[in-house]
Design a protein around this motif. Sequence first.
Motif, short mmCIF file in Angstrom:
data_model
loop_
_atom_site.label_atom_id
_atom_site.label_comp_id
_atom_site.label_asym_id
_atom_site.label_seq_id
_atom_site.Cartn_x
_atom_site.Cartn_y
_atom_site.Cartn_z
N ASP A 3 52.46 -6.71 -10.10
CA ASP A 3 53.16 -7.12 -8.89
C ASP A 3 52.76 -6.25 -7.70
OD1 ASP A 3 54.40 -9.11 -10.29
OD2 ASP A 3 56.27 -8.01 -10.58
N VAL A 4 52.59 -4.94 -7.95
CA VAL A 4 52.20 -4.03 -6.89
C VAL A 4 50.80 -4.38 -6.40
CG1 VAL A 4 51.62 -1.64 -6.33
CG2 VAL A 4 53.71 -2.17 -7.58
N ARG A 5 49.89 -4.61 -7.32
CA ARG A 5 48.52 -4.97 -6.91
C ARG A 5 48.52 -6.26 -6.10
NH1 ARG A 5 44.39 -2.18 -8.84
NH2 ARG A 5 44.72 -0.72 -10.56
N ALA A 6 49.36 -7.20 -6.49
CA ALA A 6 49.46 -8.45 -5.73
C ALA A 6 50.01 -8.18 -4.33
CB ALA A 6 50.35 -9.45 -6.47
N ALA A 7 50.98 -7.28 -4.22
CA ALA A 7 51.55 -6.94 -2.92
C ALA A 7 50.52 -6.25 -2.03
CB ALA A 7 52.78 -6.05 -3.09
N VAL A 8 49.72 -5.35 -2.64
CA VAL A 8 48.68 -4.67 -1.88
C VAL A 8 47.62 -5.68 -1.42
CG1 VAL A 8 46.83 -2.95 -1.97
CG2 VAL A 8 49.05 -2.44 -3.00
N ALA A 9 47.25 -6.58 -2.32
CA ALA A 9 46.26 -7.60 -1.95
C ALA A 9 46.78 -8.49 -0.82
CB ALA A 9 45.91 -8.45 -3.17
N ALA A 10 48.05 -8.87 -0.89
CA ALA A 10 48.63 -9.70 0.18
C ALA A 10 48.67 -8.93 1.49
CB ALA A 10 50.03 -10.15 -0.23
N ALA A 11 49.02 -7.65 1.41
CA ALA A 11 49.06 -6.84 2.63
C ALA A 11 47.67 -6.69 3.23
CB ALA A 11 49.66 -5.46 2.32
N PHE A 12 46.66 -6.54 2.38
CA PHE A 12 45.29 -6.44 2.89
C PHE A 12 44.91 -7.69 3.66
CE2 PHE A 12 40.75 -7.10 2.73
CZ PHE A 12 40.25 -5.86 3.05
N LEU A 45 48.30 1.83 -3.53
CA LEU A 45 48.14 1.60 -4.97
C LEU A 45 48.66 2.77 -5.79
CD1 LEU A 45 44.62 -0.07 -5.09
CD2 LEU A 45 46.79 -1.13 -5.73
N GLU A 46 48.62 3.98 -5.22
CA GLU A 46 49.12 5.16 -5.93
C GLU A 46 50.63 5.32 -5.76
OE1 GLU A 46 47.05 8.52 -4.45
OE2 GLU A 46 45.07 7.87 -5.18
N THR A 47 51.14 5.00 -4.57
CA THR A 47 52.53 5.32 -4.23
C THR A 47 53.50 4.19 -4.54
OG1 THR A 47 51.69 6.69 -2.42
CG2 THR A 47 54.02 6.09 -2.34
N TRP A 48 53.14 2.97 -4.28
CA TRP A 48 54.09 1.87 -4.44
C TRP A 48 54.56 1.66 -5.87
CZ3 TRP A 48 51.97 -2.50 -0.68
CH2 TRP A 48 52.00 -2.00 0.63
N VAL A 53 57.53 -1.29 -3.46
CA VAL A 53 56.87 -1.88 -2.30
C VAL A 53 57.81 -1.78 -1.10
CG1 VAL A 53 55.87 -3.98 -1.32
CG2 VAL A 53 55.56 -3.47 -3.75
N PRO A 54 57.37 -1.21 0.01
CA PRO A 54 58.27 -1.06 1.17
C PRO A 54 58.68 -2.40 1.75
CG PRO A 54 56.01 -0.46 1.74
CD PRO A 54 56.02 -0.65 0.26
N ASP A 55 59.80 -2.38 2.48
CA ASP A 55 60.29 -3.62 3.09
C ASP A 55 59.29 -4.17 4.09
OD1 ASP A 55 62.61 -3.48 1.62
OD2 ASP A 55 63.72 -2.39 3.17
N ARG A 56 58.60 -3.27 4.79
CA ARG A 56 57.61 -3.69 5.79
C ARG A 56 56.26 -3.07 5.41
NH1 ARG A 56 59.12 -1.51 11.02
NH2 ARG A 56 57.69 -3.03 11.94
N PRO A 57 55.53 -3.71 4.51
CA PRO A 57 54.26 -3.13 4.04
C PRO A 57 53.29 -2.83 5.17
CG PRO A 57 54.90 -4.98 2.66
CD PRO A 57 55.83 -4.98 3.83
#
Length: 408
Positions: A3-12, A45-48, A53-57
């Motif tokens: 889920d975190v990787r998906a959130a990072v990918a979406a944020a990118f 990727l290290e912190t989330w 995942v922060p409210d405002r990535p």
Amino acid sequence: MTDVRAAVAAAFRDEWGRIVAALIARTGDWDLAEECAADAFAAALETWPRDGVPDRPGAWLTTTARHRALDRLRRAKAGEAKLRLLAATADEPSGAPATRPDDDRLRLLYTCCHPALAFEAQVALALRTLAGLTTTEIARAFLVPEATMAKRLVRAKRKIRAAAIPYRVPPPDQLPERTAAVLGVVYLLFNEGYGATSGDGLTRPELTREALRLAALVVELLPDEPEALGLLALLRLHDARAAARTTADGELVPLEEQDRTRWDRAAIADAVALLRRALDHERPGPYQLQAMIAACHAVAPRPEDTDWTRIVQLYDQLLEHQPTPVVRLNRAVAVAMADGPAAGLAQVDAVAAELDGYPLLPATRADLLRRAGDRVAAAAQYRAALAVAANDAERRYLARRLSELDPP
């Protein structure tokens, strides 16, 4: 972790261009901006996974990237002016989309499109910095080797530094000399979003949204430029069909099979009105002609109502502006629909040598052979198309077509 990787990918996908543009605005250093933006995503990727995942990535990533840039400038003992400017903005809120015609991303677009740079370099640099497209993706868009594109990007950044090209939207008298490149960037940005060269999904909606936003801002800057109006009309006509282009599970639906009740008729009407505004100037160009082709599809109530003869005529006019093999290939499809698949195949064969390695060539040939009833030859071409397709949604579509011709 998935889920975190998906959130990072979406944020990118959503934030890369905004973060890079903001850092370039504050430091003037293109490489530093890209590197610190990349550091921010690595930090996520290290912190989330630990903190959530922060409210405002976007705000988190922007602040992290600014701090990384500030740290690196301090370590490098960079110019005091750069350092003061970045330090003053290091903790300011971020992440909200800008709506002004002079926002950071529009300034970045016009900086990339400075006439001191070759056109190909302008477009490639903007796609890399503004949209975060990889060198591989940009090379595919230009049909050149990846190594060639990498060299173009390096040379473009060096030239910007050496020539001290200002980071700004130019004054009105200098806008026309950058119009072609700016429109080219927006067009290619939308195309990558509308039909992603790689990945799981057919589309990258964040890129189509950004292209539509930038196209509208360019029209604000150049309200009487017919090609700017034509491009915005073209993008809106294509975007109006977005809901019908895939099934609920992401499978590609070709144009003739789409449920036209799902097309956004209000958006189509708005786009046609924009196109009329453009054509009133009586200076038709390639974007206006492409918009006219898209309009022929958009206004047809049923696939069989499409005026393919008119579309062939429009492609003939487009070839006068853009005599490229890709346009000729698209014209061949229109000829096939107007005069039969045999006529279209003859046109495809005439241009095939110029499109060696182009992924859509075997897919186009396969479709026309299928329509002509040559199942064996069509299956061979679908296999060839599968071998070069990088987008998973397209691969699934091609595999389905192949299975219909060559059942196990």
